[in-house]
Design a protein around this motif. Sequence first.
Motif, PDB file in Angstrom:
ATOM      1  N   GLY A 629       0.805  -1.204   0.000  1.00  0.00           N
ATOM      2  CA  GLY A 629       0.000   0.000   0.000  1.00  0.00           C
ATOM      3  C   GLY A 629       0.842   1.259   0.000  1.00  0.00           C
ATOM      4  N   HIS A 653      -4.582   0.699  -1.050  1.00  0.00           N
ATOM      5  CA  HIS A 653      -4.323  -0.564  -0.346  1.00  0.00           C
ATOM      6  C   HIS A 653      -4.610  -1.745  -1.263  1.00  0.00           C
ATOM      7  N   ILE A 668      -8.419  -0.809   8.094  1.00  0.00           N
ATOM      8  CA  ILE A 668      -7.485   0.242   7.686  1.00  0.00           C
ATOM      9  C   ILE A 668      -7.673   1.490   8.544  1.00  0.00           C
ATOM     10  N   GLY A 733      -1.958  -3.174   7.554  1.00  0.00           N
ATOM     11  CA  GLY A 733      -1.516  -2.221   6.547  1.00  0.00           C
ATOM     12  C   GLY A 733      -1.807  -0.775   6.879  1.00  0.00           C
TER      13      GLY A 733
END
Length: 781
Positions: A629, A653, A668, A733
């Motif tokens: 990402g 992402h 996220i 992430g």
Amino acid sequence: MTTRFFGARVQRVEDGALVTGAGRFTDDIKLKETLSAAFVRSPFAHARIVSIDASAAKEMPGVHLVLTAADLPAAWRDKRLPLDVPAPAIRHPLTQFPLAADEVCFCGEAVAVVVADNRALAEDAAEQVMVEYDPLPAVVDCRTALAPDGPLAQTSVADNLAAKWVNEYGDIERAFAGAAHVIAEDYFQHRGTGCPLEPRAVLAQYDRAGDSLTVWSATQAPHGIKRAIVDMFDIADTQVRVIAPDVGGGFGPKLLTYPEEIVIPHCARLIGRPVKWIEDRREHMMSTAQERDQLWSVRMALDADGRILGLRGTLLHDTGAFLPWGIIMPYISATTFPGPYVVPAYRLDTSVVFTNKISTSPMRGAGRPQAVFAVERLLDRAAQVLGLDRAEIRRRNLIPAEAMPYKVGLIYRDGQPLTYDSGDYPQCQQMALDTADWAGFEARRAKARAEGRHLGIGLANYVEGTGLGPFEGATARLLPSGRILLRTGAASQGQGHRTVLAQIAADAFGVAVDEVDVEVGDTASVSVGVGAFASRLMVNAGSAVDTSSQTLALKLRQIAAAVLDAELDDIELSGGVARVMGTQGGQISFREIAKMSSGRPGFSLPRGIEPGLEATSFFAPPQAAYSNGSHVAEVEVDPETGLVKVTRYVVAHDCGRVINPLLVDGQIQGGVAHGIGNAIMERMRYDEAGNPQTTSLADYLLPDAGNVPNVEIVHMESPSPLNPLGVKGAGEGGTIPAAAAIASAIEDALSPFGVKILDAPMLPETIAMLVKNAQAQKDAR
């Protein structure tokens, strides 16, 4: 297969119980005659235990048991908790004892336990346990832990070097010898803690008749705890059941097996009554594993056009007092450092040292945020030196999509060659830049400067190994009611696993998501399991659910074909029935199939079909699947106070195929919140003697709604070829590149002052001091 739910924004099935207060956490489990435990913990970071006098505590009304190390089974005297992930590089494989006997090595280490009628009585009695300590010098700073004349963090070993190794490939000497530019900097990243909403918790019940233990724990890895109990107690695995009920957050530290998860079952076994221990927030800050404290001394070699020729340097990692999970976290750091970039030559020397602090463990990102911070800060500095845009120098170095699968040249933590399986890193970065209007930022900055405000923008990329093995299993079963039951050894700490696993099964059986029941986190449901960490469950448990569901769905079609006298290919599953396709076709309900298959007289299963309507599958990935990402952060900084406000945050992402975009977006958003905390707020402070100074949420700052903007998220999907679902992990992430992106933005906002951001977290007082020092140097010139 028709996929009605794979990729749909299905609302979480877990939330109804949670938002109405009907969740079932460890402390909600009420067993008859349950007693409460409290631990006596060391007030010193390092000391010898001279003596322990528990006589007064034992005489107090309501006290049922007081144990010190001397009271534990003789077989435990020299027995430490299992080292979950051994490695050849470890020189001193030290883990904790159930209770410290001779020496305490961090402030908060347990030396005794008290069991009483309730928690208040147990805590009062714990205060009456008199421990005489002989304080020893403490190792507090990892940067001085290897000094030849310095103190030892543990007197049982000759030095503080826990482990040492080298990761390398390519001709690093040639790379630097031929470089047009060499960037060299040091970065230090301080430790923080996980701070889940629910701290750790353990409840144990002993059944004398069956000589068995049932343990409830707020854990990420119930099977790991079961293995540790079996090992410590030296009993059969059939005598232990571990259940992870609803768990209020984990973030990594709840992955470990702690002494409390051994001592509390032992107490229940001795007393013959259930015993519960619920960690309070102060205990969490003092005795639950933390993360970071890493020093990176690194160099980047580049050619005249800004292309990377090589990376080299050293990594110093503070493991704290013990190695509960080996060297996994610094090893991940060392293998993450090359990032999503073409790096022809690489060498990193890693040293892991003991200190007299609580042990470190994987935490959301597990060493990757530190590595990404180092490489992204080097790229920012290289862009300054070469006069390039920060996005452009990254574009020149990103691995192109046509190079996939890309062999980095290292061995990853799964023991396999580090090979990026899929992705388009340049495109992902461009999606982030376009969404954030990177090109239009200077106009926004100019407007803010005219108003006396300092805006900055930053960019950071990452790649993350996810879906770690060795395996996970799942069982799909058709119940007599006609509903589908899934069981998996995977645990959940709020991620929504029940929802996404139900989505996978619902598509296989042609039913609604709410017609699928999901049981997770119970060692009695699936005999073996690994746990929820390393963004691994959708790859492993999801693939196992998919395979077991498809296998059972085929069996239902085979039975229906025999009953309806139809061809197998003409049978479809939909709405809880198996039917012959076409308007005139017959049908049979799942409930009827269940009745027939349970042994109904006069009905024989089709030839080749075994009795029982369930299927169990295990999925073992061949290697990690690599998510990636790009993050863009916009900040406003007050140079006088050092306060930072993150005004905008964009994430592009790629986690492969997205099962549930709603849940991925939530992961996220939460991950970015965690990353913002890592970047500008969260820091565990210790004094010179190793005493923690941040032992409550009044001292340790966490991000809240006022600190975290709504994250703008764009997805790209590059399906992984390594599993049947094409998925990769998504839970970390949001955190991994956040500190790097925010550091870049802060430095950009303060560019008129010439400030350099080298450390994290970037606290207000630190930023204000950097501005003040930079201004003084400027004035002196």
